[in-house]
Design a protein around this motif. Structure first.
Motif, PDB file in Angstrom:
ATOM      1  N   ASN A  59      -3.524  -5.038   4.395  1.00 30.53           N
ATOM      2  CA  ASN A  59      -3.716  -3.634   5.436  1.00 30.53           C
ATOM      3  C   ASN A  59      -5.117  -3.125   5.547  1.00 30.53           C
ATOM      4  O   ASN A  59      -5.358  -2.661   6.741  1.00 30.53           O
ATOM      5  CB  ASN A  59      -2.678  -2.686   4.818  1.00 30.53           C
ATOM      6  CG  ASN A  59      -1.108  -3.467   4.568  1.00 30.53           C
ATOM      7  OD1 ASN A  59      -0.637  -3.682   5.715  1.00 30.53           O
ATOM      8  ND2 ASN A  59      -0.736  -3.317   3.336  1.00 30.53           N
ATOM      9  N   ALA A 122      -0.355   2.519   2.519  1.00 28.61           N
ATOM     10  CA  ALA A 122      -0.441   1.185   3.279  1.00 28.61           C
ATOM     11  C   ALA A 122      -1.641   0.593   2.849  1.00 28.61           C
ATOM     12  O   ALA A 122      -1.498  -0.866   2.519  1.00 28.61           O
ATOM     13  CB  ALA A 122      -0.328   1.624   4.832  1.00 28.61           C
ATOM     14  N   ARG A 129       2.081  -4.149   5.654  1.00 25.62           N
ATOM     15  CA  ARG A 129       3.408  -3.002   5.901  1.00 25.62           C
ATOM     16  C   ARG A 129       3.177  -2.861   7.572  1.00 25.62           C
ATOM     17  O   ARG A 129       2.209  -2.827   8.190  1.00 25.62           O
ATOM     18  CB  ARG A 129       2.896  -1.793   5.308  1.00 25.62           C
ATOM     19  CG  ARG A 129       2.957  -2.216   3.729  1.00 25.62           C
ATOM     20  CD  ARG A 129       3.271  -1.014   2.776  1.00 25.62           C
ATOM     21  NE  ARG A 129       3.624   0.336   3.211  1.00 25.62           N
ATOM     22  CZ  ARG A 129       3.648   1.372   2.568  1.00 25.62           C
ATOM     23  NH1 ARG A 129       2.986   1.348   1.428  1.00 25.62           N
ATOM     24  NH2 ARG A 129       4.144   2.316   2.793  1.00 25.62           N
ATOM     25  N   ALA A 130       4.323  -2.494   8.057  1.00 27.62           N
ATOM     26  CA  ALA A 130       4.326  -2.199   9.499  1.00 27.62           C
ATOM     27  C   ALA A 130       3.488  -1.146  10.071  1.00 27.62           C
ATOM     28  O   ALA A 130       2.840  -1.417  11.082  1.00 27.62           O
ATOM     29  CB  ALA A 130       5.886  -1.691   9.672  1.00 27.62           C
ATOM     30  N   GLU A 131       3.507  -0.110   9.351  1.00 27.30           N
ATOM     31  CA  GLU A 131       2.821   1.215   9.898  1.00 27.30           C
ATOM     32  C   GLU A 131       1.256   0.837  10.072  1.00 27.30           C
ATOM     33  O   GLU A 131       0.536   1.431  10.674  1.00 27.30           O
ATOM     34  CB  GLU A 131       2.756   2.287   8.886  1.00 27.30           C
ATOM     35  CG  GLU A 131       2.358   2.150   7.619  1.00 27.30           C
ATOM     36  CD  GLU A 131       3.594   1.832   6.489  1.00 27.30           C
ATOM     37  OE1 GLU A 131       4.316   0.995   6.907  1.00 27.30           O
ATOM     38  OE2 GLU A 131       3.245   2.320   5.480  1.00 27.30           O
ATOM     39  N   THR A 132       0.669  -0.298   9.342  1.00 30.18           N
ATOM     40  CA  THR A 132      -0.773  -0.643   9.567  1.00 30.18           C
ATOM     41  C   THR A 132      -0.796  -1.032  10.986  1.00 30.18           C
ATOM     42  O   THR A 132      -1.966  -0.817  11.354  1.00 30.18           O
ATOM     43  CB  THR A 132      -0.859  -1.808   8.425  1.00 30.18           C
ATOM     44  OG1 THR A 132      -0.609  -1.482   7.185  1.00 30.18           O
ATOM     45  CG2 THR A 132      -2.468  -2.336   8.535  1.00 30.18           C
ATOM     46  N   PHE A 133      -0.003  -1.902  11.554  1.00 30.59           N
ATOM     47  CA  PHE A 133      -0.102  -2.242  13.025  1.00 30.59           C
ATOM     48  C   PHE A 133      -0.233  -0.944  13.697  1.00 30.59           C
ATOM     49  O   PHE A 133      -0.882  -1.224  14.916  1.00 30.59           O
ATOM     50  CB  PHE A 133       0.920  -3.290  13.387  1.00 30.59           C
ATOM     51  CG  PHE A 133       0.701  -4.353  12.587  1.00 30.59           C
ATOM     52  CD1 PHE A 133      -0.150  -5.752  12.786  1.00 30.59           C
ATOM     53  CD2 PHE A 133       1.472  -4.868  11.541  1.00 30.59           C
ATOM     54  CE1 PHE A 133      -0.359  -6.743  12.117  1.00 30.59           C
ATOM     55  CE2 PHE A 133       1.575  -6.027  10.914  1.00 30.59           C
ATOM     56  CZ  PHE A 133       0.511  -6.886  11.011  1.00 30.59           C
ATOM     57  N   VAL A 134       0.566   0.143  13.698  1.00 34.56           N
ATOM     58  CA  VAL A 134       0.565   1.151  14.514  1.00 34.56           C
ATOM     59  C   VAL A 134      -0.989   1.765  14.305  1.00 34.56           C
ATOM     60  O   VAL A 134      -1.392   2.120  15.373  1.00 34.56           O
ATOM     61  CB  VAL A 134       1.519   2.120  14.007  1.00 34.56           C
ATOM     62  CG1 VAL A 134       1.551   3.546  14.789  1.00 34.56           C
ATOM     63  CG2 VAL A 134       2.847   1.592  14.235  1.00 34.56           C
TER      64      VAL A 134
END
Length: 151
Positions: A59, A122, A129-134
């Motif tokens: 991340n 993250a 983790r998904a929020e890393t892409f955000v």
């Protein structure tokens, strides 16, 4: 037969020398702005980002890579938009680059706060983790927005 060098215009080598000098100066300034951008992201991110990247935490690598790409957008457009003499162009690049980096980093942190993303957790996670892409997308998107604002 005329030697090949005799066919080169007299102002060719001074022109090349000035161009190479400008390239080197902009490259140095661009590198310094990129480093400053990295440290701006590092300082405003929980934990030591460079250590997390060195540890190979995915991340941290994703967010750092996106941050560097976004900084590059800002620096490239700041250089592209520079006008006037070489000194004026370098100064414009420095000023627009610094303001752009601050705007981009501040915008990403604001987005994290508004969305409630705990980027510190993250970045320290072992798995992606998904929020890393955000957050990565926010870096790239805001880098583009700020870069175009420089124009």
């Amino acid at each position: 037969m005329v030697p090949a060098l005799a066919q080169i215009a007299p102002d060719f080598f001074p022109f090349i020398g000035a161009g190479v000098g400008a390239i080197l100066l902009y490259a140095v300034l661009g590198t310094l702005l990129m480093l400053l951008g990295f440290y701006a992201v590092d300082i405003t991110t929980p934990g030591k980002l460079y250590r997390l990247v060195q540890a190979g935490l995915p991340n941290a690598v994703i967010v750092t890579a996106a941050g560097m790409v976004s900084m590059a957008f800002i620096v490239v457009v700041a250089i592209y938009a520079a006008s006037g003499s070489l000194v004026e162009g370098l100064l414009q690049t420095l000023i627009f680059g610094l303001v752009g980096i601050l705007a981009q980093v501040g915008g990403v942190r604001l987005m994290e706060w508004i969305t409630g993303i705990d980027i510190g957790a993250a970045l320290h996670a072992e798995g992606v983790r998904a929020e890393t892409f955000v957050v990565a997308a926010a870096h790239v998107a805001l880098g583009l927005v700020v870069a175009v604002a420089v124009l």
